[in-house]
Design a protein around this motif. Structure first.
Motif, PDB file in Angstrom:
ATOM      1  N   ASN A   9       0.812  -1.218   0.000  1.00 45.89           N
ATOM      2  CA  ASN A   9       0.000   0.000   0.000  1.00 45.89           C
ATOM      3  C   ASN A   9       0.846   1.268   0.000  1.00 45.89           C
ATOM      4  O   ASN A   9       0.514   2.252  -0.670  1.00 45.89           O
ATOM      5  N   LYS A  10       1.935   1.280   0.776  1.00 51.63           N
ATOM      6  CA  LYS A  10       2.738   2.499   0.881  1.00 51.63           C
ATOM      7  C   LYS A  10       3.414   2.848  -0.444  1.00 51.63           C
ATOM      8  O   LYS A  10       3.666   4.022  -0.730  1.00 51.63           O
ATOM      9  N   ILE A  11       3.708   1.844  -1.248  1.00 50.96           N
ATOM     10  CA  ILE A  11       4.271   2.106  -2.574  1.00 50.96           C
ATOM     11  C   ILE A  11       3.233   2.807  -3.439  1.00 50.96           C
ATOM     12  O   ILE A  11       3.543   3.748  -4.183  1.00 50.96           O
ATOM     13  N   ALA A  12       1.974   2.372  -3.313  1.00 51.88           N
ATOM     14  CA  ALA A  12       0.896   3.025  -4.057  1.00 51.88           C
ATOM     15  C   ALA A  12       0.658   4.452  -3.558  1.00 51.88           C
ATOM     16  O   ALA A  12       0.361   5.354  -4.347  1.00 51.88           O
ATOM     17  N   THR A  13       0.804   4.674  -2.264  1.00 49.55           N
ATOM     18  CA  THR A  13       0.656   6.024  -1.708  1.00 49.55           C
ATOM     19  C   THR A  13       1.693   6.967  -2.313  1.00 49.55           C
ATOM     20  O   THR A  13       1.370   8.101  -2.712  1.00 49.55           O
ATOM     21  N   THR A  41       0.469  -8.472  -0.282  1.00 52.46           N
ATOM     22  CA  THR A  41      -0.798  -8.035   0.309  1.00 52.46           C
ATOM     23  C   THR A  41      -1.155  -6.654  -0.215  1.00 52.46           C
ATOM     24  O   THR A  41      -0.291  -5.782  -0.319  1.00 52.46           O
ATOM     25  N   ILE A  42      -2.425  -6.472  -0.525  1.00 50.06           N
ATOM     26  CA  ILE A  42      -2.948  -5.141  -0.831  1.00 50.06           C
ATOM     27  C   ILE A  42      -4.210  -4.909  -0.016  1.00 50.06           C
ATOM     28  O   ILE A  42      -4.904  -5.856   0.350  1.00 50.06           O
ATOM     29  N   HIS A  43      -4.490  -3.652   0.257  1.00 52.65           N
ATOM     30  CA  HIS A  43      -5.670  -3.299   1.045  1.00 52.65           C
ATOM     31  C   HIS A  43      -6.354  -2.104   0.383  1.00 52.65           C
ATOM     32  O   HIS A  43      -6.150  -0.954   0.790  1.00 52.65           O
ATOM     33  N   ILE A  51      -3.768   1.900  -2.755  1.00 57.87           N
ATOM     34  CA  ILE A  51      -4.043   0.867  -3.753  1.00 57.87           C
ATOM     35  C   ILE A  51      -5.372   1.155  -4.445  1.00 57.87           C
ATOM     36  O   ILE A  51      -6.383   1.440  -3.786  1.00 57.87           O
ATOM     37  N   ARG A  52      -5.352   1.103  -5.761  1.00 53.43           N
ATOM     38  CA  ARG A  52      -6.580   1.261  -6.541  1.00 53.43           C
ATOM     39  C   ARG A  52      -7.149  -0.108  -6.888  1.00 53.43           C
ATOM     40  O   ARG A  52      -6.414  -1.090  -6.952  1.00 53.43           O
TER      41      ARG A  52
END
Length: 237
Positions: A9-13, A41-43, A51-52
């Motif tokens: 998730n933090k990479i997507a942020t 894991t993605i949330h 994450i989209r």
């Protein structure tokens, strides 16, 4: 050995903060698997602030380990999981405006709802896990939902460990003992880090998987992602 699933998730942020595609979440997932991570894991949240939903579809073909999708089972989320069919779905009772996960399920109050959702996922061949606080009654309630696993919410442990109170592990040990007796698989996540992961692993019998994102990415800023993944794997052996 306890499996390491990296929450990206933090990479997507970071990607979303510039509106482009750097860093690329698909490439990052490929890299951490190559470095030894045993799951991704993605949330996704309804506002897609990190994450989209499309990321789940983009990631599915390149995940060669285990794919874990976490989230609150609102209709849109359920449809996403049924479409992508990850290895595991982890149900988390997030409020839409929650910054991060901050509580486990009341498995007694929401028993019927959880039973219905879990049955749908299991009928589609998806392993199920539910996010729970370290409370024996909630573990008993989790068994009644039909879930395959529980994910212990470890924020309280991480806080107690940080201030030097190693007795903070005791509720988790008790819950793990009960889960093992009930034949529930045990996962764990939230605020686990290089500092506290080994002690947790050594004291939780039957720990199958940990999901780590925020700390792992933050530590990688100083130590490098490949090195950090290897450090976690060493501590989880």
């Amino acid at each position: 050995m306890t499996k390491l699933s990296v929450n990206i998730n933090k990479i997507a942020t970071l990607r979303n903060s510039r509106g482009g595609d750097v860093p690329n979440v698909v490439q990052f997932a490929m890299d951490v698997q190559r470095f030894g991570a045993q799951g991704i894991t993605i949330h996704p949240r309804p506002d897609e602030r990190h994450i989209r939903y499309q990321d789940a579809y983009d990631l599915k073909p390149i995940i060669t380990t285990e794919f874990n999708i976490e989230g609150n089972p609102i209709p849109k989320f359920i449809d996403l999981v049924l479409d992508t069919k990850p290895t595991q779905v982890t149900l988390v009772p997030d409020a839409e405006d929650a910054i991060t996960s901050n509580a486990g399920w009341d498995t007694i109050k929401h028993k019927s709802f959880l039973q219905e959702v879990i049955k749908e996922f299991k009928n589609n061949g998806i392993r199920t896990s539910i996010f729970v606080d370290p409370d024996l009654h909630q573990i008993e309630g989790a068994k009644e939902t039909g879930t395959d696993r529980i994910e212990l919410y470890t924020e309280a442990y991480a806080h107690q460990y940080k201030i030097g109170n190693k007795n903070g592990i005791e509720p988790y040990m008790e819950c793990a003992g009960l889960a093992n007796t009930l034949q529930l698989g045990i996962n764990a996540g939230h605020d686990l880090s290089l500092d506290n992961i080994q002690f947790f692993k050594e004291n939780i019998t039957g720990l199958l998987e940990v999901s780590i994102g925020h700390a792992l990415v933050a530590e990688s800023l100083y130590l490098g992602i490949e090195n950090v993944v290897q450090m976690y794997l060493h501590k989880l052996r």
